[in-house]
Design a protein around this motif. Structure first.
Motif, PDB file in Angstrom:
ATOM      1  N   GLY A   1      64.524  47.365   1.576  1.00 45.70           N
ATOM      2  CA  GLY A   1      65.123  49.338   1.540  1.00 45.70           C
ATOM      3  C   GLY A   1      66.857  48.794   1.574  1.00 45.70           C
ATOM      4  O   GLY A   1      67.917  48.733   0.863  1.00 45.70           O
ATOM      5  N   PHE A   2      67.391  47.899   3.267  1.00 44.96           N
ATOM      6  CA  PHE A   2      68.414  47.646   2.913  1.00 44.96           C
ATOM      7  C   PHE A   2      69.356  47.090   2.286  1.00 44.96           C
ATOM      8  O   PHE A   2      70.731  47.653   1.497  1.00 44.96           O
ATOM      9  CB  PHE A   2      68.672  47.106   4.711  1.00 44.96           C
ATOM     10  N   PHE A   3      68.458  45.904   1.750  1.00 41.15           N
ATOM     11  CA  PHE A   3      68.995  45.384   0.497  1.00 41.15           C
ATOM     12  C   PHE A   3      69.748  45.934  -0.501  1.00 41.15           C
ATOM     13  O   PHE A   3      70.657  45.636  -1.513  1.00 41.15           O
ATOM     14  CB  PHE A   3      68.435  43.787   0.440  1.00 41.15           C
ATOM     15  N   THR A   4      68.448  46.629  -1.329  1.00 38.23           N
ATOM     16  CA  THR A   4      68.354  47.937  -2.493  1.00 38.23           C
ATOM     17  C   THR A   4      69.868  48.632  -1.871  1.00 38.23           C
ATOM     18  O   THR A   4      70.859  48.696  -3.145  1.00 38.23           O
ATOM     19  CB  THR A   4      67.281  48.372  -2.586  1.00 38.23           C
ATOM     20  N   HIS A   5      69.975  48.986  -0.601  1.00 38.70           N
ATOM     21  CA  HIS A   5      70.599  50.222  -0.803  1.00 38.70           C
ATOM     22  C   HIS A   5      71.778  49.868  -0.617  1.00 38.70           C
ATOM     23  O   HIS A   5      72.905  50.188  -1.086  1.00 38.70           O
ATOM     24  CB  HIS A   5      69.995  50.953   0.595  1.00 38.70           C
ATOM     25  N   LEU A   6      72.478  48.206   0.248  1.00 32.73           N
ATOM     26  CA  LEU A   6      73.770  47.915   0.023  1.00 32.73           C
ATOM     27  C   LEU A   6      74.548  47.340  -1.357  1.00 32.73           C
ATOM     28  O   LEU A   6      75.193  47.191  -1.443  1.00 32.73           O
ATOM     29  CB  LEU A   6      73.585  46.757   1.242  1.00 32.73           C
ATOM     30  N   SER A   7      73.858  46.483  -1.722  1.00 32.31           N
ATOM     31  CA  SER A   7      73.836  45.698  -3.001  1.00 32.31           C
ATOM     32  C   SER A   7      74.161  46.899  -3.915  1.00 32.31           C
ATOM     33  O   SER A   7      74.674  46.506  -5.404  1.00 32.31           O
ATOM     34  CB  SER A   7      72.929  44.731  -3.159  1.00 32.31           C
ATOM     35  N   GLY A   8      73.459  48.035  -4.317  1.00 35.84           N
ATOM     36  CA  GLY A   8      73.621  48.795  -5.468  1.00 35.84           C
ATOM     37  C   GLY A   8      72.513  48.062  -6.488  1.00 35.84           C
ATOM     38  O   GLY A   8      71.947  47.419  -6.828  1.00 35.84           O
ATOM     39  N   GLU A   9      73.573  47.780  -8.049  1.00 37.98           N
ATOM     40  CA  GLU A   9      73.828  47.479  -9.007  1.00 37.98           C
ATOM     41  C   GLU A   9      74.070  45.290  -8.919  1.00 37.98           C
ATOM     42  O   GLU A   9      74.059  44.666 -10.083  1.00 37.98           O
ATOM     43  CB  GLU A   9      73.973  48.066 -10.252  1.00 37.98           C
ATOM     44  N   HIS A  10      74.140  45.223  -8.241  1.00 39.97           N
ATOM     45  CA  HIS A  10      75.454  43.865  -7.594  1.00 39.97           C
ATOM     46  C   HIS A  10      73.937  42.817  -7.682  1.00 39.97           C
ATOM     47  O   HIS A  10      74.785  41.687  -7.456  1.00 39.97           O
ATOM     48  CB  HIS A  10      75.990  43.530  -6.890  1.00 39.97           C
TER      49      HIS A  10
END
Length: 220
Positions: free
Chosen positions: A106-115
């Protein structure tokens, strides 16, 4: 229309069979020119069987199978060189894929967005996401309630640039050429919201550090 029920290891209702046919059609459109209908149906069938013995909501099974099959097919496409967009892929693994790995995802997806891309899995997948983990992440504005415990598969592990393990020990897969990290983070199973918060915060720190190491721009 092929008889999907004939290829599954578990009994299936007519509604579920129709839902799986619809899912197969969507996946065939998405992976048109990359994988055959037979390959897509095989991934869909095996994904369905992964959840059929443990799922508490049978009518939800076709959707779970479709989501998991899509992830596996995308991973296979990366492994086979059909889809390489330069974004790093991180796989978070723990025992039940119900707490630590889901919060990290959840953190990784939220923080990285589309990157960047993140997946998760477990060596012994549970039945549902830990409610205290869901509540703890909701306090940070991140919704993981739609996630679901799932196993890891070879194509998913092979597609990952980094595999982060948390508590699955020798059961976690090891493939040559992949970067592995073991995070010694407490298991939130059985803890209330107060007990889960420090685990959540530790996972956020570790995820932010990993994103920085991967040179991924964060959204906040």
């Amino acid at each position: 229309m092929t008889d999907i029920s004939a290829h599954l290891q578990h009994e299936i209702t007519l509604d579920q069979q129709l839902a799986l046919h619809t899912a197969a059609t969507r996946l065939a459109d998405e992976f048109d020119g990359i994988y055959s209908a037979e390959t897509i149906e095989r991934f869909l069938h095996t994904s369905y069987d992964q959840f059929a013995t443990a799922a508490s909501i049978p009518n939800y099974l076709p959707l779970l199978a479709e989501r998991f099959a899509r992830q596996r097919l995308r991973a296979l496409a990366r492994v086979e060189g059909h889809h390489r967009d330069g974004r790093p892929v991180v796989l978070f693994l723990c025992t039940h894929n119900a707490g630590r790995s889901q919060m990290a995802l959840g953190f990784f997806t939220h923080l990285s967005g589309e990157h960047a891309i993140a997946w998760s899995g477990g060596s012994e997948p549970g039945i549902e996401i830990n409610p205290a983990a869901i509540a703890a992440m909701a306090e940070r504005g991140i919704d993981i309630s739609e996630e679901f415990p799932k196993p890891w598969t070879d194509e998913v592990v092979c597609a990952a640039d980094v595999v982060v393990t948390m508590g699955c020990g020798d059961a976690c897969p090891v493939f040559p050429g992949t970067r592995y990290e073991n995070w010694n983070v407490e298991d939130p199973a059985g803890l209330d919201l107060v007990g889960v918060r420090p685990i959540r915060d530790e996972l956020e720190r570790r995820v932010r550090r990993l994103l920085d190491e991967l040179n991924v721009t964060t959204t906040w």
